[in-house]
Write a protein that holds these residues in place. Structure first.
Motif, PDB file in Angstrom:
ATOM      1  N   ASP A  51      60.666  25.460   8.930  1.00 50.34           N
ATOM      2  CA  ASP A  51      59.923  26.710   8.896  1.00 50.34           C
ATOM      3  C   ASP A  51      59.648  27.101   7.452  1.00 50.34           C
ATOM      4  O   ASP A  51      60.528  26.985   6.598  1.00 50.34           O
ATOM      5  CB  ASP A  51      60.727  27.834   9.564  1.00 50.34           C
ATOM      6  CG  ASP A  51      60.835  27.667  11.060  1.00 50.34           C
ATOM      7  OD1 ASP A  51      59.915  27.075  11.653  1.00 50.34           O
ATOM      8  OD2 ASP A  51      61.849  28.130  11.629  1.00 50.34           O
ATOM      9  N   LYS A  52      58.455  27.617   7.206  1.00 54.31           N
ATOM     10  CA  LYS A  52      58.127  28.149   5.890  1.00 54.31           C
ATOM     11  C   LYS A  52      58.828  29.496   5.764  1.00 54.31           C
ATOM     12  O   LYS A  52      58.758  30.329   6.655  1.00 54.31           O
ATOM     13  CB  LYS A  52      56.614  28.305   5.730  1.00 54.31           C
ATOM     14  CG  LYS A  52      56.221  28.732   4.348  1.00 54.31           C
ATOM     15  CD  LYS A  52      54.917  28.079   3.941  1.00 54.31           C
ATOM     16  CE  LYS A  52      54.419  28.618   2.623  1.00 54.31           C
ATOM     17  NZ  LYS A  52      55.053  28.087   1.462  1.00 54.31           N
ATOM     18  N   VAL A  53      59.548  29.676   4.642  1.00 57.77           N
ATOM     19  CA  VAL A  53      60.354  30.881   4.472  1.00 57.77           C
ATOM     20  C   VAL A  53      60.186  31.461   3.069  1.00 57.77           C
ATOM     21  O   VAL A  53      59.710  30.793   2.158  1.00 57.77           O
ATOM     22  CB  VAL A  53      61.859  30.595   4.715  1.00 57.77           C
ATOM     23  CG1 VAL A  53      62.125  30.169   6.147  1.00 57.77           C
ATOM     24  CG2 VAL A  53      62.390  29.555   3.749  1.00 57.77           C
ATOM     25  N   ARG A  54      60.616  32.710   2.946  1.00 58.51           N
ATOM     26  CA  ARG A  54      60.698  33.386   1.648  1.00 58.51           C
ATOM     27  C   ARG A  54      62.129  33.905   1.518  1.00 58.51           C
ATOM     28  O   ARG A  54      62.639  34.552   2.434  1.00 58.51           O
ATOM     29  CB  ARG A  54      59.713  34.549   1.571  1.00 58.51           C
ATOM     30  CG  ARG A  54      59.723  35.271   0.222  1.00 58.51           C
ATOM     31  CD  ARG A  54      58.701  36.409   0.148  1.00 58.51           C
ATOM     32  NE  ARG A  54      57.353  35.904   0.344  1.00 58.51           N
ATOM     33  CZ  ARG A  54      56.576  36.218   1.393  1.00 58.51           C
ATOM     34  NH1 ARG A  54      57.006  37.029   2.335  1.00 58.51           N
ATOM     35  NH2 ARG A  54      55.363  35.718   1.502  1.00 58.51           N
ATOM     36  N   ILE A  55      62.768  33.615   0.376  1.00 57.95           N
ATOM     37  CA  ILE A  55      64.127  34.097   0.148  1.00 57.95           C
ATOM     38  C   ILE A  55      64.054  35.599  -0.117  1.00 57.95           C
ATOM     39  O   ILE A  55      63.246  36.051  -0.922  1.00 57.95           O
ATOM     40  CB  ILE A  55      64.796  33.344  -1.021  1.00 57.95           C
ATOM     41  CG1 ILE A  55      64.861  31.837  -0.698  1.00 57.95           C
ATOM     42  CG2 ILE A  55      66.189  33.906  -1.313  1.00 57.95           C
ATOM     43  CD1 ILE A  55      65.370  30.966  -1.820  1.00 57.95           C
ATOM     44  N   ASN A  56      64.915  36.379   0.584  1.00 56.77           N
ATOM     45  CA  ASN A  56      64.838  37.835   0.507  1.00 56.77           C
ATOM     46  C   ASN A  56      65.921  38.483  -0.344  1.00 56.77           C
ATOM     47  O   ASN A  56      65.931  39.703  -0.510  1.00 56.77           O
ATOM     48  CB  ASN A  56      64.835  38.454   1.913  1.00 56.77           C
ATOM     49  CG  ASN A  56      66.103  38.143   2.691  1.00 56.77           C
ATOM     50  OD1 ASN A  56      67.164  37.985   2.130  1.00 56.77           O
ATOM     51  ND2 ASN A  56      65.965  38.050   4.008  1.00 56.77           N
ATOM     52  N   SER A  57      66.836  37.693  -0.900  1.00 60.66           N
ATOM     53  CA  SER A  57      67.884  38.277  -1.744  1.00 60.66           C
ATOM     54  C   SER A  57      68.467  37.212  -2.655  1.00 60.66           C
ATOM     55  O   SER A  57      68.238  36.022  -2.472  1.00 60.66           O
ATOM     56  CB  SER A  57      68.988  38.891  -0.878  1.00 60.66           C
ATOM     57  OG  SER A  57      69.589  37.896  -0.074  1.00 60.66           O
ATOM     58  N   GLY A  58      69.222  37.668  -3.619  1.00 57.66           N
ATOM     59  CA  GLY A  58      69.890  36.742  -4.530  1.00 57.66           C
ATOM     60  C   GLY A  58      69.015  36.324  -5.700  1.00 57.66           C
ATOM     61  O   GLY A  58      67.946  36.888  -5.945  1.00 57.66           O
ATOM     62  N   ILE A  59      69.458  35.307  -6.416  1.00 55.21           N
ATOM     63  CA  ILE A  59      68.782  34.884  -7.645  1.00 55.21           C
ATOM     64  C   ILE A  59      67.397  34.305  -7.408  1.00 55.21           C
ATOM     65  O   ILE A  59      66.581  34.280  -8.319  1.00 55.21           O
ATOM     66  CB  ILE A  59      69.643  33.869  -8.448  1.00 55.21           C
ATOM     67  CG1 ILE A  59      69.943  32.625  -7.611  1.00 55.21           C
ATOM     68  CG2 ILE A  59      70.894  34.518  -8.965  1.00 55.21           C
ATOM     69  CD1 ILE A  59      70.672  31.528  -8.381  1.00 55.21           C
ATOM     70  N   TRP A  60      67.131  33.838  -6.189  1.00 53.63           N
ATOM     71  CA  TRP A  60      65.826  33.237  -5.898  1.00 53.63           C
ATOM     72  C   TRP A  60      64.956  34.146  -5.030  1.00 53.63           C
ATOM     73  O   TRP A  60      64.022  33.680  -4.384  1.00 53.63           O
ATOM     74  CB  TRP A  60      65.997  31.871  -5.235  1.00 53.63           C
ATOM     75  CG  TRP A  60      66.590  30.865  -6.171  1.00 53.63           C
ATOM     76  CD1 TRP A  60      66.135  30.528  -7.402  1.00 53.63           C
ATOM     77  CD2 TRP A  60      67.752  30.078  -5.959  1.00 53.63           C
ATOM     78  NE1 TRP A  60      66.943  29.580  -7.971  1.00 53.63           N
ATOM     79  CE2 TRP A  60      67.945  29.279  -7.098  1.00 53.63           C
ATOM     80  CE3 TRP A  60      68.648  29.966  -4.912  1.00 53.63           C
ATOM     81  CZ2 TRP A  60      68.982  28.382  -7.226  1.00 53.63           C
ATOM     82  CZ3 TRP A  60      69.695  29.070  -5.042  1.00 53.63           C
ATOM     83  CH2 TRP A  60      69.860  28.287  -6.178  1.00 53.63           C
ATOM     84  N   LYS A  61      65.227  35.442  -5.019  1.00 47.87           N
ATOM     85  CA  LYS A  61      64.457  36.389  -4.212  1.00 47.87           C
ATOM     86  C   LYS A  61      62.964  36.214  -4.500  1.00 47.87           C
ATOM     87  O   LYS A  61      62.536  36.166  -5.645  1.00 47.87           O
ATOM     88  CB  LYS A  61      64.880  37.829  -4.527  1.00 47.87           C
ATOM     89  CG  LYS A  61      64.172  38.851  -3.663  1.00 47.87           C
ATOM     90  CD  LYS A  61      64.665  40.252  -3.939  1.00 47.87           C
ATOM     91  CE  LYS A  61      63.934  41.227  -3.029  1.00 47.87           C
ATOM     92  NZ  LYS A  61      64.419  42.588  -3.224  1.00 47.87           N
ATOM     93  N   GLY A  62      62.170  36.075  -3.427  1.00 50.25           N
ATOM     94  CA  GLY A  62      60.720  35.911  -3.551  1.00 50.25           C
ATOM     95  C   GLY A  62      60.240  34.472  -3.556  1.00 50.25           C
ATOM     96  O   GLY A  62      59.062  34.207  -3.364  1.00 50.25           O
ATOM     97  N   VAL A  63      61.150  33.518  -3.768  1.00 48.62           N
ATOM     98  CA  VAL A  63      60.759  32.105  -3.767  1.00 48.62           C
ATOM     99  C   VAL A  63      60.408  31.687  -2.343  1.00 48.62           C
ATOM    100  O   VAL A  63      61.099  32.045  -1.392  1.00 48.62           O
ATOM    101  CB  VAL A  63      61.900  31.216  -4.329  1.00 48.62           C
ATOM    102  CG1 VAL A  63      61.638  29.744  -4.057  1.00 48.62           C
ATOM    103  CG2 VAL A  63      62.079  31.464  -5.816  1.00 48.62           C
ATOM    104  N   GLU A  64      59.307  30.959  -2.222  1.00 52.01           N
ATOM    105  CA  GLU A  64      58.878  30.464  -0.915  1.00 52.01           C
ATOM    106  C   GLU A  64      59.095  28.973  -0.836  1.00 52.01           C
ATOM    107  O   GLU A  64      58.921  28.255  -1.814  1.00 52.01           O
ATOM    108  CB  GLU A  64      57.395  30.783  -0.692  1.00 52.01           C
ATOM    109  CG  GLU A  64      57.116  32.263  -0.619  1.00 52.01           C
ATOM    110  CD  GLU A  64      55.644  32.587  -0.478  1.00 52.01           C
ATOM    111  OE1 GLU A  64      54.825  31.661  -0.329  1.00 52.01           O
ATOM    112  OE2 GLU A  64      55.314  33.785  -0.522  1.00 52.01           O
ATOM    113  N   GLY A  65      59.469  28.514   0.328  1.00 55.35           N
ATOM    114  CA  GLY A  65      59.686  27.092   0.542  1.00 55.35           C
ATOM    115  C   GLY A  65      59.907  26.828   2.008  1.00 55.35           C
ATOM    116  O   GLY A  65      59.489  27.613   2.864  1.00 55.35           O
TER     117      GLY A  65
END
Length: 181
Positions: free
Chosen positions: A133-147
């Motif tokens: 699934d395509k996701v976006r990180i919502n917390s932590g050091i990579w918040k906003g990164v999509e993968g």
């Protein structure tokens, strides 16, 4: 100025090959000329004369990502000390230099640029992006990164990919840290 000229003057991320393992020399030159660039790095531990040595080295030798206009890159290739040191990596399907969209590159840098984290570099064969699934990180050091959220080796990770070329996986993440896109 015509639309064609605007495209030529837009900064884009080029993927370049450096000859004879001179990637760090190319990086130093680009840095000194304020040209944005990125080489994925990681620590390698080795033993030399009985001492343990931890050294930061490129993950993929001879690779550098450069953010500039095509005109500026052509100028660098022709007139600078980089003349014989850099070559385009070509997109085999399009028969043009391989370029990476800005968002994808900045997401890749956000993960691959953290040399102290336990990240994994993956070949295209190890990552089947269509399965996750395509996701976006919502917390932590990579918040906003999509993968893409995938099970890779020891746990669930977000994989950021430069499609068909290289991918990088975050440390194991709990599913609550990502939102499906």
């Amino acid at each position: 100025m015509t639309q064609t000229q605007n495209v030529e003057e837009k900064k884009i991320w080029f993927v370049l090959r450096c000859t004879y393992s001179r990637g760090m020399k190319v990086k130093d030159y680009l840095d000194s000329n304020q040209i944005e660039n990125f080489i994925p790095m990681h620590y390698v531990v080795s033993e030399r004369q009985g001492k343990i040595i931890r050294k930061l080295v490129p993950v993929i030798s001879n690779l550098i990502f450069v953010h500039c206009t095509k005109g500026k890159l052509e100028e660098l290739k022709k007139t600078s000390t980089l003349q014989s040191l850099i070559r385009y990596i070509m997109d085999k399907e399009k028969h043009k230099p391989l370029i990476v969209p800005d968002k994808q590159m900045y997401d890749f840098i956000a993960v691959a640029g953290r040399t102290e984290e336990q990240i994994l570099y993956l070949s295209p064969e190890e990552v089947k992006l269509r399965e996750g699934d395509k996701v976006r990180i919502n917390s932590g050091i990579w918040k906003g990164v999509e993968g893409v959220f995938l099970k890779v080796r020891e746990g669930m990770r977000v994989v950021v990919s430069i499609e068909g070329f290289v991918a990088v996986a975050t440390i194991a993440l709990h599913p609550s840290m990502v939102d499906k896109i």
